[in-house]
Design an enzyme around this catalytic site. Structure first.
Site, short mmCIF file in Angstrom:
data_model
loop_
_atom_site.label_atom_id
_atom_site.label_comp_id
_atom_site.label_asym_id
_atom_site.label_seq_id
_atom_site.Cartn_x
_atom_site.Cartn_y
_atom_site.Cartn_z
CB THR A 128 -0.83 0.02 1.33
OG1 THR A 128 -1.59 -1.25 1.29
CG2 THR A 128 -1.68 1.22 1.06
N PRO A 130 0.44 5.76 0.11
CG PRO A 130 2.01 7.53 0.95
CD PRO A 130 2.02 6.21 0.06
N GLY A 133 -4.34 2.29 -2.55
CA GLY A 133 -4.53 1.28 -1.22
C GLY A 133 -5.61 0.03 -2.08
CB SER A 134 -8.86 -0.25 -3.20
OG SER A 134 -9.50 -0.07 -1.79
CD GLU A 245 -2.47 -10.44 4.97
OE1 GLU A 245 -1.37 -10.63 5.22
OE2 GLU A 245 -2.95 -9.28 4.89
NE ARG A 271 -26.29 -7.94 34.87
CZ ARG A 271 -26.05 -7.15 35.92
NH1 ARG A 271 -25.25 -7.57 36.82
NH2 ARG A 271 -26.34 -5.97 35.84
N GLY A 342 -23.87 -5.93 28.50
CA GLY A 342 -24.31 -4.63 28.73
C GLY A 342 -23.11 -3.37 29.04
CB THR A 368 -12.22 -2.60 1.72
OG1 THR A 368 -12.74 -2.44 0.42
CG2 THR A 368 -11.23 -1.56 2.12
CG ASP A 370 -16.82 -1.72 -0.29
OD1 ASP A 370 -17.76 -2.13 0.04
OD2 ASP A 370 -16.27 -0.65 0.12
C1 FAD Z 1 -4.56 -2.29 10.44
C2 FAD Z 1 -4.02 -2.36 8.99
C3 FAD Z 1 -3.06 -3.01 8.62
C4 FAD Z 1 -2.53 -2.93 7.29
N1 FAD Z 1 -1.27 -3.57 7.01
C5 FAD Z 1 -0.84 -3.71 5.70
C6 FAD Z 1 0.36 -3.87 5.10
O1 FAD Z 1 1.28 -4.77 6.16
N2 FAD Z 1 1.00 -3.76 4.02
C7 FAD Z 1 0.40 -3.07 3.23
O2 FAD Z 1 0.93 -3.03 2.03
N3 FAD Z 1 -0.98 -2.36 3.38
C8 FAD Z 1 -1.54 -2.67 4.65
N4 FAD Z 1 -2.70 -2.14 5.14
C9 FAD Z 1 -3.45 -1.19 4.03
C10 FAD Z 1 -4.69 -1.81 3.56
O3 FAD Z 1 -4.39 -3.11 2.64
C11 FAD Z 1 -5.39 -0.81 2.95
O4 FAD Z 1 -5.89 0.14 3.86
C12 FAD Z 1 -6.83 -1.24 2.04
O5 FAD Z 1 -6.25 -2.03 1.00
C13 FAD Z 1 -7.60 -0.22 1.84
O6 FAD Z 1 -6.99 0.90 1.08
P1 FAD Z 1 -7.24 2.42 1.58
O7 FAD Z 1 -6.94 2.49 2.97
O8 FAD Z 1 -6.03 3.27 0.63
O9 FAD Z 1 -8.45 2.84 1.15
P2 FAD Z 1 -8.94 3.02 -0.39
O10 FAD Z 1 -8.57 2.21 -1.20
O11 FAD Z 1 -8.86 4.78 -0.38
O12 FAD Z 1 -10.52 3.00 0.01
C14 FAD Z 1 -11.59 3.90 0.28
C15 FAD Z 1 -13.13 3.59 0.32
O13 FAD Z 1 -13.10 3.33 -1.08
C16 FAD Z 1 -13.52 2.02 -1.44
N5 FAD Z 1 -13.18 1.65 -2.66
C17 FAD Z 1 -11.93 1.74 -3.20
N6 FAD Z 1 -11.97 1.29 -4.30
C18 FAD Z 1 -13.04 0.60 -4.62
C19 FAD Z 1 -13.41 0.02 -5.59
N7 FAD Z 1 -12.66 -0.32 -6.84
N8 FAD Z 1 -14.79 -0.70 -5.67
C20 FAD Z 1 -15.56 -0.59 -4.60
N9 FAD Z 1 -15.12 0.20 -3.50
C21 FAD Z 1 -13.96 0.76 -3.50
C22 FAD Z 1 -13.02 1.05 -0.09
O14 FAD Z 1 -13.71 -0.50 -0.11
C23 FAD Z 1 -13.27 1.88 1.01
O15 FAD Z 1 -14.55 1.94 1.50
C24 FAD Z 1 -3.23 -2.31 6.23
C25 FAD Z 1 -4.37 -1.48 6.65
C26 FAD Z 1 -4.74 -1.63 7.86
C27 FAD Z 1 -6.11 -0.83 8.25
#
Ligand code: FAD
Length: 383
Positions: A128, A130, A133-134, A245, A271, A342, A368, A370
């Site tokens: 991931t 900045p 992510g997805s 995973e 309880r 509770g 996620t 989604d």
């Molecule tokens: C506790 C934790 C541990 C993590 N550990 C790691 C790690 O070790 N290494 C690593 O690389 N990453 C890691 N991650 C990152 C994680 O994989 C990403 O947070 C996740 O993939 C979502 O990306 P984002 O946070 O950028 O959200 P975004 O991709 O920006 O998504 C924001 C929203 O839009 C929705 N969305 C985005 N694209 C679509 C689509 N195409 N269709 C439908 N809905 C969509 C998402 O479902 C979400 O609701 C970790 C995250 C967390 C919270």
């Protein structure tokens, strides 16, 4: 499909749940000190080879098949009340150890796997970024061919174990034109390599003992021997590690749901309100029954997904189905258990509020909910 555990699997479950209960929890079961990474417990887990469950014994692992790996993680999730430690072990094992074991060279395996399996080394997976992510494969991190190796530049974020890791599995673009199909490469990078450092460290909701942060790669030079698998094979390697995973991390959730169920039943049967135990109120008993139904359905899906990890044809769909159902079930079951308790459910001494906080991350990491639905939709030919 027969889901009866073999004698060995039952023994494995009992051994690990007992170990986790006795050795990986605070004596008073409280959440005190939960923000610190529990190094001593990580090492104890390594002595049990929890960080190397499916890895062949010749590389220091426990040599378990994928289903037995899931059963061992289920036992860990049942016995260990530190969700951050369970998650740190799973992230290390499933997103770092597995790709090196499956795709590393003999030299890489011999050099790093024994230490990764016995708890002396901690790994981080950097995918991931900045801005991505997805849409992980839209990454900006780039590896440019230079002499006999690569120069890597970029920033990874939300990297679990990142601030404390010794080594990293980092995905970088090696051919922007090819993108997902042949343009991404996986690299094994020691954390003390010049130009490689931890960036921002985040304080997050839940899973506190698993530190999370950025990884900054500033002109990091690695030789060709750092490539995991083939140049351009990174997307397939990442996808396979996500199958592991998704299928096996949620096995630990199944163990946690089992713990929640037992505590909800016990509490509801003792309880008393309005002259009777609260278990006699249908509103309470039905809520607990729903936890039981989620547990049984989730366990079936998890075992099916884990058993299929060696059958790549449908592994991804089964893993996404299990991940989607079980991670959502954990959140709902944790909140339902809190309702049964509770006001006491919100008090730290009972351990339930901590599980509620820890559970939420499961619907975000490893893709996620989604994104799991998107993967399943693709398998159904809808996208
Ligand atoms: C506790 C934790 C541990 C993590 N550990 C790691 C790690 O070790 N290494 C690593 O690389 N990453 C890691 N991650 C990152 C994680 O994989 C990403 O947070 C996740 O993939 C979502 O990306 P984002 O946070 O950028 O959200 P975004 O991709 O920006 O998504 C924001 C929203 O839009 C929705 N969305 C985005 N694209 C679509 C689509 N195409 N269709 C439908 N809905 C969509 C998402 O479902 C979400 O609701 C970790 C995250 C967390 C919270």
């Amino acid at each position: 499909m027969d889901l009866t555990l073999t004698d060995e699997q039952r023994l494995l479950y009992d051994q690990i749940s007992r170990f986790a209960t006795d050795e990986l929890n605070d004596p008073d079961g409280s959440a005190a000190g939960e923000r610190a990474f529990p190094s001593a417990r990580w090492q104890k887990a390594g002595e049990m080879r929890l960080q190397g469950l499916p890895v062949p014994e010749e590389y220091g692992g426990a040599g378990l098949d994928p289903l037995s790996t899931a059963i061992a993680l289920e036992a860990l999730g049942y016995g260990c009340r530190d969700g951050g430690l369970v998650f740190a072990i799973c992230a290390h094992l499933l997103a770092c150890v597995v790709p090196i074991w499956k795709h590393g060279t003999d030299e890489q395996r011999e050099k790093v796997l024994p230490g990764m399996c016995n708890g002396s080394r901690i790994a981080v997976n950097g995918m991931t970024e900045p801005g991505t992510g997805s849409d992980a494969f839209g990454m900006k991190t780039h590896a440019t061919k230079h002499g006999g190796g690569y120069v890597i530049n970029g920033t990874k974020t939300f990297s679990s174990n990142g601030p404390i890791a010794d080594l990293a599995v980092v995905y970088a673009s090696t051919d922007r034109d090819k993108g997902y199909h042949g343009g991404i490469t996986a690299f094994l990078i020691e954390k003390n390599t010049d130009g490689f450092r931890t960036g921002q460290v985040f304080q997050k909701m839940g899973l506190h003992s698993c530190p999370i942060g950025e990884l900054v790669l500033d002109n990091v030079y690695v030789s060709e021997s750092a490539v995991i698998g083939k140049v351009g094979a990174g997307a397939a390697i990442f996808a396979e590690s996500m199958d592991w995973e998704r299928a096996c991390l949620v096995a630990s959730h199944i163990g946690t749901i089992e713990w929640l169920l037992q505590h909800a039943v016990e509490y509801a049967r003792t309880r008393k309100q309005s002259g009777q135990t609260i278990s006699k109120f249908q509103a309470v008993s039905h809520r607990i029954v729903d936890i039981k139904v989620r547990l049984e359905a989730g366990r079936f899906l998890t075992y099916k997904a884990a058993s299929g990890l060696n059958r790549p044809r449908t592994a991804s769909m089964d893993a996404s189905i299990a991940k989607l159902f079980v991670s959502e079930s954990l959140v709902t079951s944790a909140i339902d258990t809190l309702r049964v308790f509770g006001g006491y459910g919100l008090m730290e001494d009972y351990g339930i509020e901590r599980i509620v906080r820890d559970s939420i991350a499961g619907i975000i990491y490893s893709g996620t909910s989604d994104i799991q639905r998107n993967i399943i939709a693709r398998w159904l030919g809808l996208l």
